[in-house]
Design a protein around this motif. Structure first.
Motif, PDB file in Angstrom:
ATOM      1  N   GLU A  59      67.146 110.011  16.311  1.00 16.60           N
ATOM      2  CA  GLU A  59      66.493 108.760  16.671  1.00 16.60           C
ATOM      3  C   GLU A  59      66.629 107.822  15.472  1.00 16.60           C
ATOM      4  O   GLU A  59      67.186 108.199  14.442  1.00 16.60           O
ATOM      5  CB  GLU A  59      65.021 108.992  17.066  1.00 16.60           C
ATOM      6  CG  GLU A  59      64.891 109.877  18.296  1.00 16.60           C
ATOM      7  CD  GLU A  59      63.513 109.830  18.940  1.00 16.60           C
ATOM      8  OE1 GLU A  59      62.689 108.969  18.564  1.00 16.60           O
ATOM      9  OE2 GLU A  59      63.268 110.662  19.829  1.00 16.60           O
ATOM     10  N   ASP A  60      66.116 106.625  15.628  1.00 18.39           N
ATOM     11  CA  ASP A  60      66.270 105.677  14.511  1.00 18.39           C
ATOM     12  C   ASP A  60      64.939 105.080  14.047  1.00 18.39           C
ATOM     13  O   ASP A  60      64.933 104.051  13.390  1.00 18.39           O
ATOM     14  CB  ASP A  60      67.284 104.579  14.854  1.00 18.39           C
ATOM     15  CG  ASP A  60      66.873 103.687  16.018  1.00 18.39           C
ATOM     16  OD1 ASP A  60      65.753 103.848  16.535  1.00 18.39           O
ATOM     17  OD2 ASP A  60      67.680 102.826  16.407  1.00 18.39           O
ATOM     18  N   TYR A  61      63.856 105.805  14.310  1.00 12.75           N
ATOM     19  CA  TYR A  61      62.565 105.206  13.960  1.00 12.75           C
ATOM     20  C   TYR A  61      62.308 105.173  12.458  1.00 12.75           C
ATOM     21  O   TYR A  61      61.370 104.521  12.020  1.00 12.75           O
ATOM     22  CB  TYR A  61      61.421 105.911  14.708  1.00 12.75           C
ATOM     23  CG  TYR A  61      61.285 107.375  14.423  1.00 12.75           C
ATOM     24  CD1 TYR A  61      62.006 108.312  15.148  1.00 12.75           C
ATOM     25  CD2 TYR A  61      60.438 107.840  13.425  1.00 12.75           C
ATOM     26  CE1 TYR A  61      61.889 109.667  14.885  1.00 12.75           C
ATOM     27  CE2 TYR A  61      60.323 109.190  13.160  1.00 12.75           C
ATOM     28  CZ  TYR A  61      61.053 110.095  13.892  1.00 12.75           C
ATOM     29  OH  TYR A  61      60.964 111.433  13.634  1.00 12.75           O
ATOM     30  N   GLN A  62      63.119 105.883  11.692  1.00  9.25           N
ATOM     31  CA  GLN A  62      63.019 105.791  10.232  1.00  9.25           C
ATOM     32  C   GLN A  62      64.340 105.329   9.619  1.00  9.25           C
ATOM     33  O   GLN A  62      64.643 105.618   8.466  1.00  9.25           O
ATOM     34  CB  GLN A  62      62.620 107.140   9.627  1.00  9.25           C
ATOM     35  CG  GLN A  62      61.198 107.567   9.980  1.00  9.25           C
ATOM     36  CD  GLN A  62      60.141 106.707   9.321  1.00  9.25           C
ATOM     37  OE1 GLN A  62      60.097 106.566   8.105  1.00  9.25           O
ATOM     38  NE2 GLN A  62      59.296 106.077  10.131  1.00  9.25           N
ATOM     39  N   LYS A  82      68.323 106.518  20.243  1.00  6.12           N
ATOM     40  CA  LYS A  82      66.934 106.349  20.663  1.00  6.12           C
ATOM     41  C   LYS A  82      66.340 107.678  21.104  1.00  6.12           C
ATOM     42  O   LYS A  82      65.145 107.899  20.972  1.00  6.12           O
ATOM     43  CB  LYS A  82      66.860 105.334  21.805  1.00  6.12           C
ATOM     44  CG  LYS A  82      67.497 103.983  21.472  1.00  6.12           C
ATOM     45  CD  LYS A  82      66.911 103.344  20.227  1.00  6.12           C
ATOM     46  CE  LYS A  82      67.600 102.019  19.891  1.00  6.12           C
ATOM     47  NZ  LYS A  82      67.149 101.453  18.617  1.00  6.12           N
ATOM     48  N   ARG A  89      66.256 111.260  11.742  1.00  5.46           N
ATOM     49  CA  ARG A  89      65.329 110.237  12.250  1.00  5.46           C
ATOM     50  C   ARG A  89      65.757 108.868  11.740  1.00  5.46           C
ATOM     51  O   ARG A  89      65.054 107.894  11.903  1.00  5.46           O
ATOM     52  CB  ARG A  89      63.897 110.567  11.819  1.00  5.46           C
ATOM     53  CG  ARG A  89      63.677 110.553  10.313  1.00  5.46           C
ATOM     54  CD  ARG A  89      62.259 110.976   9.949  1.00  5.46           C
ATOM     55  NE  ARG A  89      62.053 110.903   8.505  1.00  5.46           N
ATOM     56  CZ  ARG A  89      60.963 111.322   7.873  1.00  5.46           C
ATOM     57  NH1 ARG A  89      59.982 111.876   8.576  1.00  5.46           N
ATOM     58  NH2 ARG A  89      60.839 111.220   6.578  1.00  5.46           N
ATOM     59  N   ALA A 126      58.593 104.527  23.185  1.00  6.00           N
ATOM     60  CA  ALA A 126      59.833 104.827  22.468  1.00  6.00           C
ATOM     61  C   ALA A 126      61.027 104.441  23.327  1.00  6.00           C
ATOM     62  O   ALA A 126      61.129 104.843  24.489  1.00  6.00           O
ATOM     63  CB  ALA A 126      59.898 106.316  22.128  1.00  6.00           C
TER      64      ALA A 126
END
Lengths: 375, 375, 375, 375
Positions: free
Chosen positions: B163-166, B260, B254, C316
């Protein structure tokens, strides 16, 4: 015919044909390169060499590759024979002052490759190794996007290269399964291509831990005499650390059903990502963290004339280059290097670095230890 | 209302809402399950609990989760609080004889997870952990295809979850970056999901070598007071060996821009291959070495009523399940297990096995040694 | 229970269940809407109604839909019966002052639909038709991108909607093949959805030329008594001209093997293009002629919380909505409209415009003439 | 040099280069064909011809294409000049007994094309038109799958061909916008390719209704003198009926942003479906209604040596042919036809049928009437 570069080609198989086709068309495609003269095609038996010389348009055929050594009209020799033969041929050709375009991997062992590299470096001839995938215009685009920080600083890498030519457990045993004849398995056939791309994107790999496996441990002997052992690996994987501090992973299989040429990578960056898959070799995927969030997404960029040297093949985007076109770009690199008295890329020196990595993966897989790649 | 199962839910965030929605609809979707009664919703402050209880349709709100322990009308409690709080809550709920649906990972440390597992096993309550992705009908199809040897014997595995939340280096520091508060990084948030899928496909992992990295080593403090350290990993990878002899690799990030919910895998078999990507969760890719060679290719199978329990949601293929539907399938598993007095899958015992793997990756990354996963 | 909206639902099949699930969860998902009370579920025989009322959570069951007319606690009635029955039910419900959520198409004939529309308009009740696909967050994104000129001025349109539920020539004859019972074929089942999207993107269609075909002219009678005629169309296509001057084409088939819900469109604009395919309903394709030419390409935008109301389902991105979630968004539109004393979209007035188009295609196909759509 | 076929090539642009490259390599790729001799390259001014003759490897250059007419050593002439010039050249070349490989479309008007066809038929020379896309190995696979009833009986067809070379409204006016100079717009440039594929798959089109549009009605004059009118169409679409009873639709645009070579089709059959998109020219999509329902899906078949003549280019599947390789296959068809004294496909007679269709679309668009295609 003065000023033209005379070509000798050893081998008429898969790669031999791609070299022949590339030599035939490189000048017409690219312009501005020294002309080439298809001088001598070598294969055995002689009848084969003769037949293919006629088909490929070589002036002469030979079943003695050493005849090329002393032919003053031959300046460049392509070595497309089984890998086991590369070393002897390359060393003698270099000693004879020929420029050498050698298919990959350079040799069965790292020691042999190193010997070839030293010889070439000392002799000052131009060498080129057949790492065709780094010649893809969209690979160059990927390199440029990284250089221009479009995806920011690289932070992670993943790469795979899979085919299925050894996926069927019922395929008969061949010499390719014997280390003495073939050296490494999937690492030598496929893995080194992946390494060439990893290098081109992120630079040298500093250390790694690897694992590998022969998934089909024996194969039926073609003569029906039971089963023969498969000595080299069907799959191999590694956790790598690049010199620039980035971590990543590499994985390769020659037993991956359905994969025909899945040489693929992801470069994760601090501002975006780039992805590629050779099975769709005219496409590059790009994600950028820019613009409205609601409109962000992976972009599929189709190769076109904005991506040199695509325009030399076709002025219209999206019309697709093919595999053989990559070999034309390689040939152009070789001729250009000779013409400009510079080294070609990737020459034996660059290729040696790639091949260090595949041997390190194999060594790590055998010993379980992290391997630091020598400088 | 006798015969119905009373529900307590702790947490009203991302996962809390998915549990609430799942409880609300599971009976209507599936039929044939015990009815549920949405009894008490817990959160702090009380006003929040009250507001969300009204929205979600719970009879009561509370800011004291321990009030659930003594409520005889509550049979099941969902724990969807920050991971740090799972252990204490789960242990007390189990001790109070409640069935527990706990989000993943179970706990910050393997020791805590093991303690939870032992408690649950001893108490004999039904537990379920929120490994929703293994509930996907096409994941079950993948399992069936393997069980029926459609791809022959598995020979290799690859999995990723990104994912790319960080991914953005400028995101402010939060408690998620502190090991004491958050435990593992991407391994805990994402990696354990991948492990749950690997297990579901190929069984236990026997040993592994891992590597991991914090790619954004510090983050700006939200109050402007300089930068705070990111203690846990942004990326992690491992070379794994399954107990059945198959090798493979796992990787998670992350900080992967553009991803996503890219929870993806490949199972390479001796007769074919299966691939999946959660970002296209209604599709399964299947390659079979069968039929005419000229017609072989990867098939994209669209989820439909042939893939139970898809048909409970929609009788028409290709109409797409969504993420929240996976939680409904989880809820159905929980209610069915309670109704049939059997264990649910994956319960704390199964989940403990998954979580051993992520902690082993982290440990191997720290020590450089191959880790054998305890039985 | 004052203030809540009482629901009656007629029909417990495919669409009936989606309405029930939507009513059950809409408040919990969205918040801020009037609460609903699942009052009466109607179907025949009574046992069926009773069973499904229990499963879906309705207070009462009935085999007499007219009982809803006089129930003062029922404010909204969903009509999900076979299309042939819509008109009679809708007219009586409207006359009784009920708000009506009616599945599409409204009626078998345009005349019937017009009568329903006039009745609703006169009565002032809120109506909603089941054009669920225009509720997709990425469809709304497409509308916004057009409104904001991200692709410039629209210049061309293409749309398709295909399924394969009538692709097999050996499927038995059913009442769906008889015009008297079913009205139009693929145009009524699928084509009107496509029209709803075309309208939502480009506005009214002014005129068109159509063609259509029954590709499987007869089907075996289920009782073995020979073959029955298929009276309505399996495929239909049209060349359309929008009121805004744009040309385009529409095509639909219910006999398209492999297509499960391929409701797809392309909007060509003067600065870019937007593409969509319902089989990947969480993705929107966007091409913009902006930025460096070498980096242009189609972007795949994954649905996320930036695309309202996705965030109500999941915070998300990329976690995927499903088909049933679209019905929840429809239900929210209905409840919001009632709450705000406004019309819902698409109400009977809007839907009548969509249905004019499918009947015009059929008429043009029969006569060969260009049809101008009445205002 | 007796026995070899002497080549004259008129034009050195986009298509001229592809012919040159094809001639250069066709023998080397295919083997077993008469050798060719690159005799004379014609272009104006002479310096251009001379430069390109050197690059392409022609023996001579000329700025007088009529010089080819009387050269007894020239047997084949490629006509790759602007379409307006095809007719005059082809007629004189045919009259001089030359075999002619003419780019598409044959001529600006149907009358001119018919005159060319009659001349060729009467003269008995071999002609070939540049419908390269029907030479794609996977297109041949599509034809074989239909012939072998793998998808049963065709029941519907859809085709599109889009590019974006006229998508930008700010592009300056050129002669291509004037009917007198360019004839049809997108129908002539792109649409005829789509028709060639439709014919190859389903046979002749019997009648059609068309519509077309100039979406950018004027363009800025390059000299700044206001705006010039665009006389020919940017988009065109048609509803077609094939002689075999199948209905379908065709659509083309030269103003479709993001499309670089999207020549795509779907053949719907009674047992399956085939789909293709030239932008992924090495892939064919196949759906079959066979095997377990739960495992059905669209298969992506990657071009490989099972799909002749792919193997002549590369022995390994999935390595990708490119656009220029299609021209090599065309050249092989031409040389083979001459060698075997048979007609080539598609010759002027076949091409005339394709071009009837594009002119019929334009005529129908102007008159609004259904057009029956003459025999």
């Amino acid at each position: 015919m003065s000023g033209s570069l005379g070509i000798g080609l050893i081998g008429t198989g898969y790669m031999g044909k791609t070299h022949a086709l590339a030599y035939r068309n490189v000048h017409a495609v690219m312009g501005g390169l020294p002309p080439v003269r298809l001088k001598t095609l070598c294969d055995t038996p002689f009848a084969k060499a003769e037949e293919m010389a006629a088909q490929f348009g070589f002036e002469a055929a030979s079943d003695d590759w050493r005849s090329l050594l002393t032919d003053p009209e031959i300046h460049i020799v392509s070595v497309t024979t089984p890998n086991k033969l590369h070393k002897e041929m390359a060393l003698e050709l270099i000693a004879a002052g020929k420029h050498v375009w050698c298919e990959k991997p350079m040799a069965l062992t790292l020691e042999d490759a190193a010997e070839m590299e030293a010889a070439a470096r000392t002799a000052g001839v131009v060498t080129l190794t057949g790492y065709n995938y780094v010649k893809n215009p969209v690979f160059k685009l990927a390199q440029e996007l990284i250089a221009e920080c479009v995806i920011g600083t690289p932070v992670h890498f993943r790469g795979w290269v899979d085919e299925d030519y050894q996926a069927d457990p019922d395929l008969p045993w061949t010499w390719r399964a014997r280390i003495e004849d073939a050296g490494l398995g999937t690492l030598g056939d496929l893995g080194c291509h992946l390494v060439s791309m990893a290098y081109g994107l992120l630079g040298p790999i500093e250390s790694l831990i690897g694992d590998m496996q022969t998934v089909h441990a024996t194969r039926p002997m073609p003569d029906g005499s039971g089963h023969g052992e498969v000595e080299n690996e069907d799959t191999a994987s590694a956790l790598v650390r690049f010199a620039n501090g980035v971590q990543g992973s590499l994985s390769t299989s020659r037993s991956a059903w359905g994969r025909k040429n899945r040489l693929a990578f992801e470069v994760h960056g601090s501002k975006g990502m780039i992805c590629f898959d050779q099975e769709r070799m005219n496409e590059l995927q790009l994600y950028e963290n820019s613009g409205p969030k609601a409109q962000q997404g992976f972009k599929t960029i189709l190769a076109g004339p904005e991506h040199a040297p695509y325009g030399h093949f076709c002025p219209a985007a999206g019309h697709q280059l093919g595999f053989n076109d990559l070999k034309v770009i390689e040939a152009a690199e070789l001729l250009g290097a000779i013409d400009e008295s510079r080294s070609a890329y990737p020459d034996f020196t660059a290729a040696l670095e790639f091949e260090k990595v595949i041997h390190a993966i194999a060594e790590s897989a055998r010993t379980g230890a992290r391997i630091t790649i020598g400088g």
